[in-house]
Structure formats: C-alpha cells, structure tokens
Motif scaffolding. Structure first.
Motif, short mmCIF file in Angstrom:
data_model
loop_
_atom_site.label_atom_id
_atom_site.label_comp_id
_atom_site.label_asym_id
_atom_site.label_seq_id
_atom_site.Cartn_x
_atom_site.Cartn_y
_atom_site.Cartn_z
N LYS A 58 0.82 -1.22 0.00
CA LYS A 58 0.00 0.00 0.00
C LYS A 58 0.85 1.26 0.00
CE LYS A 58 -4.07 -2.08 2.04
NZ LYS A 58 -5.09 -2.03 3.09
N GLY A 59 1.92 1.27 -0.78
CA GLY A 59 2.78 2.44 -0.90
C GLY A 59 3.81 2.59 0.20
N VAL A 60 3.88 1.63 1.10
CA VAL A 60 4.84 1.66 2.20
C VAL A 60 5.86 0.56 1.97
CG1 VAL A 60 5.11 1.41 4.70
CG2 VAL A 60 3.07 2.49 3.78
N GLN A 61 7.12 0.87 2.13
CA GLN A 61 8.18 -0.12 1.95
C GLN A 61 8.42 -0.86 3.26
OE1 GLN A 61 11.82 1.44 0.46
NE2 GLN A 61 12.69 -0.57 0.09
N ILE A 62 8.47 -2.19 3.20
CA ILE A 62 8.74 -3.02 4.37
C ILE A 62 10.07 -3.71 4.15
CG2 ILE A 62 7.92 -4.89 5.83
CD1 ILE A 62 5.11 -4.35 4.74
N ASN A 63 10.98 -3.54 5.12
CA ASN A 63 12.32 -4.11 5.01
C ASN A 63 12.59 -5.06 6.16
OD1 ASN A 63 12.96 -2.43 2.79
ND2 ASN A 63 13.38 -0.78 4.21
N CYS A 64 13.35 -6.11 5.86
CA CYS A 64 13.85 -6.99 6.90
C CYS A 64 15.13 -6.35 7.43
CB CYS A 64 14.14 -8.37 6.33
SG CYS A 64 14.86 -9.48 7.53
N ILE A 65 15.12 -5.93 8.69
CA ILE A 65 16.27 -5.26 9.27
C ILE A 65 17.37 -6.26 9.56
CG2 ILE A 65 17.07 -3.95 11.27
CD1 ILE A 65 14.30 -2.75 11.43
N GLY A 66 17.00 -7.42 10.04
CA GLY A 66 17.98 -8.45 10.34
C GLY A 66 17.61 -9.23 11.59
N PRO A 91 19.43 -10.74 18.17
CA PRO A 91 19.90 -11.84 19.03
C PRO A 91 19.19 -12.00 20.37
CG PRO A 91 21.76 -10.67 18.10
CD PRO A 91 20.53 -9.88 17.75
N PRO A 92 18.88 -10.92 21.12
CA PRO A 92 18.24 -11.15 22.42
C PRO A 92 16.90 -11.90 22.31
CG PRO A 92 19.05 -8.91 22.32
CD PRO A 92 19.20 -9.49 20.94
N GLU A 93 16.16 -11.64 21.27
CA GLU A 93 14.86 -12.30 21.09
C GLU A 93 14.98 -13.55 20.21
OE1 GLU A 93 11.75 -11.52 22.25
OE2 GLU A 93 12.58 -9.90 23.47
N LYS A 94 16.12 -13.70 19.54
CA LYS A 94 16.35 -14.81 18.60
C LYS A 94 15.30 -14.82 17.50
CE LYS A 94 18.61 -17.59 22.09
NZ LYS A 94 18.58 -18.79 22.90
N ARG A 95 15.03 -13.62 16.94
CA ARG A 95 14.02 -13.46 15.90
C ARG A 95 14.48 -12.45 14.86
NH1 ARG A 95 8.48 -12.58 19.04
NH2 ARG A 95 7.54 -13.87 17.47
N VAL A 96 13.81 -12.45 13.73
CA VAL A 96 14.07 -11.50 12.66
C VAL A 96 13.15 -10.30 12.85
CG1 VAL A 96 13.97 -11.16 10.16
CG2 VAL A 96 14.77 -13.32 11.09
N VAL A 97 13.66 -9.09 12.58
CA VAL A 97 12.89 -7.86 12.78
C VAL A 97 12.53 -7.24 11.43
CG1 VAL A 97 12.93 -5.56 13.82
CG2 VAL A 97 14.09 -7.44 14.95
N TRP A 98 11.28 -6.79 11.32
CA TRP A 98 10.78 -6.12 10.12
C TRP A 98 10.40 -4.69 10.48
CZ3 TRP A 98 10.54 -8.55 5.39
CH2 TRP A 98 10.78 -9.91 5.40
N GLU A 99 10.60 -3.77 9.53
CA GLU A 99 10.28 -2.36 9.75
C GLU A 99 9.62 -1.79 8.49
OE1 GLU A 99 12.64 1.53 11.28
OE2 GLU A 99 13.56 0.42 9.64
N ALA A 100 8.56 -1.03 8.70
CA ALA A 100 7.91 -0.31 7.61
C ALA A 100 8.49 1.09 7.53
CB ALA A 100 6.41 -0.25 7.83
N VAL A 101 8.79 1.54 6.32
CA VAL A 101 9.38 2.86 6.09
C VAL A 101 8.47 3.64 5.16
CG1 VAL A 101 11.40 4.11 5.24
CG2 VAL A 101 11.70 1.90 6.35
N ASP A 102 8.06 4.85 5.59
CA ASP A 102 7.18 5.66 4.75
C ASP A 102 7.99 6.40 3.69
OD1 ASP A 102 8.42 7.64 6.16
OD2 ASP A 102 6.59 8.54 6.94
#
Length: 78
Positions: free
Chosen positions: A18-26, A29-40
C-alpha cells in the motif's frame, strides 16, 4: 497472507505494501528473531514487528485509525 494482492515483493527481504516499503532489518539476538520495519515515503520507520504479517497488520491499523498519511503523520521521525 497469500491472498494479499497489495503486497509486492521487490527482492529478498524487501516488500511494498500500500505504498509503504517493508524491510527486513535483520536478526535480533536477544529475542532470537528477525525484525521487520515499515518505512514511509519520508524515510521514517514505523510499524516494527518480528514478522512480516505483524508489520502488515500494524500498517493496516495505522491506515484504519488515520494516523498514517503521505502528507501529515502523527508518527515522529527521529
């Protein structure tokens, strides 16, 4: 999420929704998970999540609550 026609894959870890870019940040380690961020379009990050689906839900909530728009945003870019 397979039926979501607004989600466009640009490359590995990069999507447009919907016109917003979503990136995998990486990997976070503390959560042992991958983080995603939406950028306007202004380059401000919002809708942080540990899953792509969660980031999409947060974008939809922002659009539904009218806190996100191209010209005026309630989110602050630091």
């Amino acid at each position: 999420m397979r039926n979501n026609k607004d989600l466009i894959k640009i490359s590995k870890g990069h999507y447009t929704y919907k016109g917003v870019q979503i990136n995998c940040i990486g990997y976070y380690p503390p959560e042992k998970r991958v983080v995603w961020e939406a950028v306007d379009k202004n380059g401000c990050g919002f809708a942080h999540s540990f899953s792509l689906r969660g980031a999409i839900r947060k974008i939809d909530e922002d659009i539904k609550n009218e806190t996100y728009s191209d010209n005026k945003r309630s989110h602050r870019c630091y």
